[in-house]
Motif scaffolding. Structure first.
Motif, PDB file in Angstrom:
ATOM      1  N   VAL A  28      -0.063 -49.149   3.083  1.00 17.68           N
ATOM      2  CA  VAL A  28       1.287 -48.753   2.586  1.00 17.68           C
ATOM      3  C   VAL A  28       1.026 -47.267   1.983  1.00 17.68           C
ATOM      4  O   VAL A  28      -0.044 -47.200   1.286  1.00 17.68           O
ATOM      5  CB  VAL A  28       1.612 -49.605   1.378  1.00 17.68           C
ATOM      6  CG1 VAL A  28       2.821 -49.106   0.755  1.00 17.68           C
ATOM      7  CG2 VAL A  28       1.935 -51.004   1.953  1.00 17.68           C
ATOM      8  N   GLU A  29       1.751 -46.349   2.439  1.00 13.57           N
ATOM      9  CA  GLU A  29       1.585 -44.948   1.856  1.00 13.57           C
ATOM     10  C   GLU A  29       2.846 -44.295   1.318  1.00 13.57           C
ATOM     11  O   GLU A  29       3.692 -44.559   1.746  1.00 13.57           O
ATOM     12  CB  GLU A  29       0.983 -44.007   2.959  1.00 13.57           C
ATOM     13  CG  GLU A  29      -0.281 -44.308   3.520  1.00 13.57           C
ATOM     14  CD  GLU A  29      -0.711 -43.262   4.618  1.00 13.57           C
ATOM     15  OE1 GLU A  29      -0.039 -42.631   5.121  1.00 13.57           O
ATOM     16  OE2 GLU A  29      -1.871 -43.029   4.433  1.00 13.57           O
ATOM     17  N   PHE A  39      -0.045 -40.763  -0.972  1.00  9.50           N
ATOM     18  CA  PHE A  39      -0.600 -41.816  -2.081  1.00  9.50           C
ATOM     19  C   PHE A  39      -0.752 -43.018  -1.681  1.00  9.50           C
ATOM     20  O   PHE A  39       0.374 -43.735  -0.992  1.00  9.50           O
ATOM     21  CB  PHE A  39      -0.022 -41.473  -3.549  1.00  9.50           C
ATOM     22  CG  PHE A  39      -0.031 -39.938  -3.715  1.00  9.50           C
ATOM     23  CD1 PHE A  39      -1.100 -39.399  -4.774  1.00  9.50           C
ATOM     24  CD2 PHE A  39       0.954 -39.200  -3.439  1.00  9.50           C
ATOM     25  CE1 PHE A  39      -1.107 -38.079  -5.255  1.00  9.50           C
ATOM     26  CE2 PHE A  39       0.697 -37.818  -3.942  1.00  9.50           C
ATOM     27  CZ  PHE A  39      -0.336 -37.448  -4.673  1.00  9.50           C
ATOM     28  N   THR A  40      -1.548 -43.845  -2.447  1.00  8.94           N
ATOM     29  CA  THR A  40      -1.724 -45.226  -2.111  1.00  8.94           C
ATOM     30  C   THR A  40      -0.725 -46.143  -3.129  1.00  8.94           C
ATOM     31  O   THR A  40      -0.700 -47.267  -2.898  1.00  8.94           O
ATOM     32  CB  THR A  40      -3.073 -45.668  -1.945  1.00  8.94           C
ATOM     33  OG1 THR A  40      -3.643 -45.618  -3.174  1.00  8.94           O
ATOM     34  CG2 THR A  40      -3.658 -45.257  -0.882  1.00  8.94           C
ATOM     35  N   LYS A  41      -0.551 -45.460  -4.270  1.00 12.83           N
ATOM     36  CA  LYS A  41      -0.029 -45.995  -5.276  1.00 12.83           C
ATOM     37  C   LYS A  41       1.385 -45.236  -5.770  1.00 12.83           C
ATOM     38  O   LYS A  41       1.279 -43.871  -5.845  1.00 12.83           O
ATOM     39  CB  LYS A  41      -0.791 -46.100  -6.681  1.00 12.83           C
ATOM     40  CG  LYS A  41      -2.219 -46.888  -6.167  1.00 12.83           C
ATOM     41  CD  LYS A  41      -2.939 -47.088  -7.655  1.00 12.83           C
ATOM     42  CE  LYS A  41      -4.256 -48.054  -7.160  1.00 12.83           C
ATOM     43  NZ  LYS A  41      -5.041 -47.838  -8.248  1.00 12.83           N
TER      44      LYS A  41
END
Length: 77
Positions: A28-29, A39-41
């Motif tokens: 998930v990006e 970003f991952t978050k």
């Protein structure tokens, strides 16, 4: 009482004590709508996107220097 035996490391990496499990890469990006940085978050994306907006600034009440991020102002203080 107990015997301490060396562990078998064959097939488990080259070095003893090396991490055996690899974390799965996050699929998930979250992408910045201004510069397409990934970003991952979602929280990190939100903080990053604030840096693209000129109207959000945090100003030092002592010297007047302004910052785009509140954590940078806190570090400055």
């Amino acid at each position: 009482m107990f015997a301490i035996m060396p562990m078998e490391t064959e097939g488990h990496g080259r070095e003893f004590g090396r991490r055996q499990k690899m974390r799965a890469k996050c699929t998930v990006e979250f992408v910045c709508k201004y510069c397409q940085r990934r970003f991952t978050k979602p929280y990190n994306l939100m903080i990053h996107e604030r840096s693209h907006k000129d109207d959000v600034t945090f100003t030092c009440e002592v010297c007047g220097k302004s910052f785009k991020r509140q954590d940078n102002l806190k570090q400055h203080r």
